[in-house]
Design a protein around this motif. Structure first.
Motif, PDB file in Angstrom:
ATOM      1  N   GLN A 180     -11.012 -36.678  -3.216  1.00  0.00           N
ATOM      2  CA  GLN A 180     -11.325 -36.091  -1.657  1.00  0.00           C
ATOM      3  C   GLN A 180     -12.881 -35.238  -2.042  1.00  0.00           C
ATOM      4  O   GLN A 180     -12.548 -34.432  -3.206  1.00  0.00           O
ATOM      5  CB  GLN A 180     -10.520 -35.295  -1.128  1.00  0.00           C
ATOM      6  CG  GLN A 180      -9.305 -36.195  -0.616  1.00  0.00           C
ATOM      7  CD  GLN A 180      -9.701 -37.610   0.060  1.00  0.00           C
ATOM      8  OE1 GLN A 180     -10.466 -37.533   1.037  1.00  0.00           O
ATOM      9  NE2 GLN A 180      -9.422 -38.843  -0.554  1.00  0.00           N
ATOM     10  N   THR A 193     -14.054 -38.037   0.664  1.00  0.00           N
ATOM     11  CA  THR A 193     -14.453 -39.387   0.556  1.00  0.00           C
ATOM     12  C   THR A 193     -16.036 -39.353   0.863  1.00  0.00           C
ATOM     13  O   THR A 193     -16.784 -40.279   0.376  1.00  0.00           O
ATOM     14  CB  THR A 193     -13.930 -40.661   1.473  1.00  0.00           C
ATOM     15  OG1 THR A 193     -13.949 -39.996   2.784  1.00  0.00           O
ATOM     16  CG2 THR A 193     -12.361 -40.557   1.139  1.00  0.00           C
ATOM     17  N   ALA A 196     -16.989 -40.638   3.637  1.00  0.00           N
ATOM     18  CA  ALA A 196     -17.162 -41.780   4.134  1.00  0.00           C
ATOM     19  C   ALA A 196     -18.004 -41.475   5.601  1.00  0.00           C
ATOM     20  O   ALA A 196     -17.116 -40.663   6.366  1.00  0.00           O
ATOM     21  CB  ALA A 196     -16.162 -42.657   4.381  1.00  0.00           C
ATOM     22  N   ARG A 199     -15.830 -40.612   9.279  1.00  0.00           N
ATOM     23  CA  ARG A 199     -14.291 -40.592   9.011  1.00  0.00           C
ATOM     24  C   ARG A 199     -14.025 -39.325   8.703  1.00  0.00           C
ATOM     25  O   ARG A 199     -14.867 -38.474   8.298  1.00  0.00           O
ATOM     26  CB  ARG A 199     -13.844 -41.431   7.866  1.00  0.00           C
ATOM     27  CG  ARG A 199     -13.950 -42.908   8.131  1.00  0.00           C
ATOM     28  CD  ARG A 199     -13.012 -43.556   7.020  1.00  0.00           C
ATOM     29  NE  ARG A 199     -11.785 -43.474   6.947  1.00  0.00           N
ATOM     30  CZ  ARG A 199     -10.775 -44.251   7.923  1.00  0.00           C
ATOM     31  NH1 ARG A 199     -11.382 -44.990   8.523  1.00  0.00           N
ATOM     32  NH2 ARG A 199      -9.553 -44.046   7.806  1.00  0.00           N
ATOM     33  N   ARG A 200     -12.724 -38.937   9.398  1.00  0.00           N
ATOM     34  CA  ARG A 200     -12.496 -37.257   9.028  1.00  0.00           C
ATOM     35  C   ARG A 200     -12.290 -37.068   7.624  1.00  0.00           C
ATOM     36  O   ARG A 200     -11.878 -38.073   6.735  1.00  0.00           O
ATOM     37  CB  ARG A 200     -10.975 -37.402   9.925  1.00  0.00           C
ATOM     38  CG  ARG A 200     -11.273 -37.325  11.377  1.00  0.00           C
ATOM     39  CD  ARG A 200      -9.822 -37.349  12.107  1.00  0.00           C
ATOM     40  NE  ARG A 200      -9.758 -37.597  13.395  1.00  0.00           N
ATOM     41  CZ  ARG A 200      -9.040 -37.458  14.121  1.00  0.00           C
ATOM     42  NH1 ARG A 200      -7.764 -37.191  13.732  1.00  0.00           N
ATOM     43  NH2 ARG A 200      -8.884 -37.800  15.411  1.00  0.00           N
ATOM     44  N   GLN A 201     -12.542 -35.946   7.328  1.00  0.00           N
ATOM     45  CA  GLN A 201     -12.389 -35.789   5.931  1.00  0.00           C
ATOM     46  C   GLN A 201     -11.307 -34.850   5.626  1.00  0.00           C
ATOM     47  O   GLN A 201     -10.788 -33.914   6.333  1.00  0.00           O
ATOM     48  CB  GLN A 201     -13.850 -35.135   5.453  1.00  0.00           C
ATOM     49  CG  GLN A 201     -15.037 -35.766   5.613  1.00  0.00           C
ATOM     50  CD  GLN A 201     -15.273 -37.156   4.654  1.00  0.00           C
ATOM     51  OE1 GLN A 201     -14.804 -36.964   3.541  1.00  0.00           O
ATOM     52  NE2 GLN A 201     -15.170 -38.404   5.219  1.00  0.00           N
TER      53      GLN A 201
END
Ligand code: HEC
Length: 140
Positions: A96, A98, A100, A103-105
């Motif tokens: 962690q 990500t 991305a 997306r939630r982190q």
């Protein structure tokens, strides 16, 4: 004829009947609930206890739910050991955030190998509790 004494008998008879029913159901629930958890907490190893501590000090519950309780920002984790397995859990936490897009982190917690093992033992333990399929949506 519906007499005064018939009314009294229905009132007291009904009262006694439902009180006994209440006692019987309470007894049954208490007996049944103790069968659902880990027996005599035999699986509560030092690893699991330390893992719960790691879980608490890092406030995982601030984003996640555990057996349906907690925050609804991120997936349910009570069953994550069954869904993903221990190796995935450790790799996920180490990887962690990500980054991305869209997306939630999840933050990087910089946990030691020992803390990751303990946390995984704790999540394995939670996954073995018989929750009768609660929560109904497995990813919360
Ligand atoms: C700031 C919020 C936040 C905190 C605090 C947090 N997480 Fe997460 N976690 C997330 C989010 C968001 C996801 C899902 C990300 C995605 O799917 O891309 C996630 C996903 C996960 C997953 C994968 C779940 C799955 O179903 O695949 C695991 C395992 C996990 N977190 C464990 C933990 C643990 C253990 C802690 C505490 C040390 C923790 N998280 C703390 C936000 C958080």
């Amino acid at each position: 004829m519906f007499t005064k004494s018939a009314a009294r008998n229905i009132f007291f008879g009904g009262g006694v009947f439902f009180f006994l029913l209440f006692l019987a159901l309470t007894f049954d629930s208490t007996r049944d609930l103790s069968k659902r958890d880990h027996h005599e907490q035999q699986n509560l190893t030092p690893e699991v206890v330390r893992g719960k501590h790691v879980w608490e000090v890092n406030n995982c519950i601030g984003c996640h739910t555990l057996l349906g309780e907690g925050a609804y920002f991120a997936p349910e984790l009570g069953n994550v050991y069954k869904r993903r397995g221990g190796e995935f859990i450790k790799a996920w936490i180490m990887g962690q955030p990500t980054g991305a897009p869209g997306r939630r982190q999840m933050p990087q917690f910089n946990l030691s190998a020992q803390e990751l093992d303990d946390l995984t033992a704790f999540l394995k333990w939670t996954s073995e509790i018989d929750t009768q399929n609660w929560p109904p949506n497995i990813e919360g």
